[in-house]
Design a protein around this motif. Structure first.
Motif, PDB file in Angstrom:
ATOM      1  N   ASN A  23       0.856  -1.181   0.000  1.00 53.81           N
ATOM      2  CA  ASN A  23       0.000   0.000   0.000  1.00 53.81           C
ATOM      3  C   ASN A  23       0.897   1.237   0.000  1.00 53.81           C
ATOM      4  N   CYS A  51     -10.697   4.822  -7.953  1.00 51.79           N
ATOM      5  CA  CYS A  51     -11.288   3.730  -7.174  1.00 51.79           C
ATOM      6  C   CYS A  51     -12.589   3.242  -7.800  1.00 51.79           C
ATOM      7  N   ARG A  71     -13.295  -0.631  -8.838  1.00 51.14           N
ATOM      8  CA  ARG A  71     -14.367  -1.410  -8.224  1.00 51.14           C
ATOM      9  C   ARG A  71     -15.320  -1.998  -9.265  1.00 51.14           C
ATOM     10  N   ASP A 120     -11.417  -5.004  -8.837  1.00 49.46           N
ATOM     11  CA  ASP A 120     -10.026  -4.802  -8.423  1.00 49.46           C
ATOM     12  C   ASP A 120      -9.979  -4.257  -6.998  1.00 49.46           C
ATOM     13  N   GLU A 121      -9.150  -4.871  -6.169  1.00 46.27           N
ATOM     14  CA  GLU A 121      -8.957  -4.395  -4.805  1.00 46.27           C
ATOM     15  C   GLU A 121      -7.787  -3.431  -4.696  1.00 46.27           C
ATOM     16  N   GLN A 122      -6.989  -3.347  -5.743  1.00 45.58           N
ATOM     17  CA  GLN A 122      -5.832  -2.462  -5.774  1.00 45.58           C
ATOM     18  C   GLN A 122      -5.863  -1.589  -7.025  1.00 45.58           C
ATOM     19  N   SER A 135      -4.637   0.129  -2.040  1.00 42.93           N
ATOM     20  CA  SER A 135      -5.950  -0.480  -1.864  1.00 42.93           C
ATOM     21  C   SER A 135      -7.061   0.509  -2.196  1.00 42.93           C
ATOM     22  N   VAL A 136      -8.154   0.004  -2.769  1.00 43.08           N
ATOM     23  CA  VAL A 136      -9.288   0.872  -3.076  1.00 43.08           C
ATOM     24  C   VAL A 136      -9.968   1.383  -1.809  1.00 43.08           C
ATOM     25  N   GLU A 137      -9.606   0.808  -0.669  1.00 44.77           N
ATOM     26  CA  GLU A 137     -10.145   1.295   0.608  1.00 44.77           C
ATOM     27  C   GLU A 137      -9.325   2.461   1.145  1.00 44.77           C
TER      28      GLU A 137
END
Length: 204
Positions: free
Chosen positions: A2, A58, A62, A66-68, A95-97
């Motif tokens: 990250n 993001c 999404r 994809d999470e990254q 990360s998309v978070e």
């Protein structure tokens, strides 16, 4: 991961995944995506390298699970600029978070406390995608535009554009963004024809 790539293996892994989505040797007005689609949207290059743009990337990730989000700087090259000057690999995975501050920590990082070493200032050609390879953002400081492809539907494209824009299709970019970067504020006919052929009319 990250953060910015911390070693050559991590950097080469991001580069390899980027090469599956993009032709890393191509430059506009050539087609830079390996699986082009007629849904391209353009914006100004510098917009992508601001923290406020992170939610737009993001959203694209999404759509395709994809999470990254992975960002790779192609110019200047790592071995010619970033490594000798700053011991920095110009690539990162996030990360998309993550938050807008996390994104800025990557693109705004000032190695040796030198702003000119940050990706936000120094990057001239960038490629952004996710592990799926189903979407992409390609940006070039000259001619000062970024292009996006990989929208799952026309409705999603329109909603994304309205929320995060302004964005323009290829004809709009040729009439608005691009003239400012050419002598006489006129896009050469061959450049315009090639860009139009490669990036369609924005209709599906």
């Amino acid at each position: 991961m990250n953060s910015l790539a911390t070693d050559r293996d991590a950097y080469l892994a991001i580069q390899s995944r980027g090469a599956a989505t993009f032709d890393l040797d191509a430059r506009l007005p050539a087609q830079v995506l390996r699986s082009p689609r007629p849904d391209a949207l353009f914006c100004e290059f510098d917009v992508v390298l601001t923290p406020e743009f992170w939610p737009a990337l993001c959203a694209m990730a999404r759509w395709h699970g994809d999470e990254q989000v992975e960002l790779l700087v192609l110019e200047p090259e790592a071995d010619e600029f970033y490594l000798p000057e700053y011991r920095l690999y110009p690539a990162g995975s996030l990360s998309v978070e993550s938050s807008v501050d996390d994104y800025w920590a990557i693109i705004g990082h000032e190695p040796n406390e030198e702003a000119l070493g940050s990706i936000a200032i120094s990057a001239d050609v960038i490629a952004v995608t996710g592990p799926s390879g189903a979407w992409g953002c390609w940006g070039e400081r000259d001619p000062e535009v970024a292009v996006f492809q990989g929208f799952p539907s026309e409705a999603a494209r329109a909603e994304w554009s309205a929320e995060f824009g302004p964005f323009l299709d290829v004809s709009g970019a040729l009439g608005s963004y691009l003239p400012l970067t050419f002598a006489g504020r006129s896009v050469p006919a061959e450049y315009a024809a090639t860009l139009t052929a490669n990036y369609g009319d924005g209709k599906r």
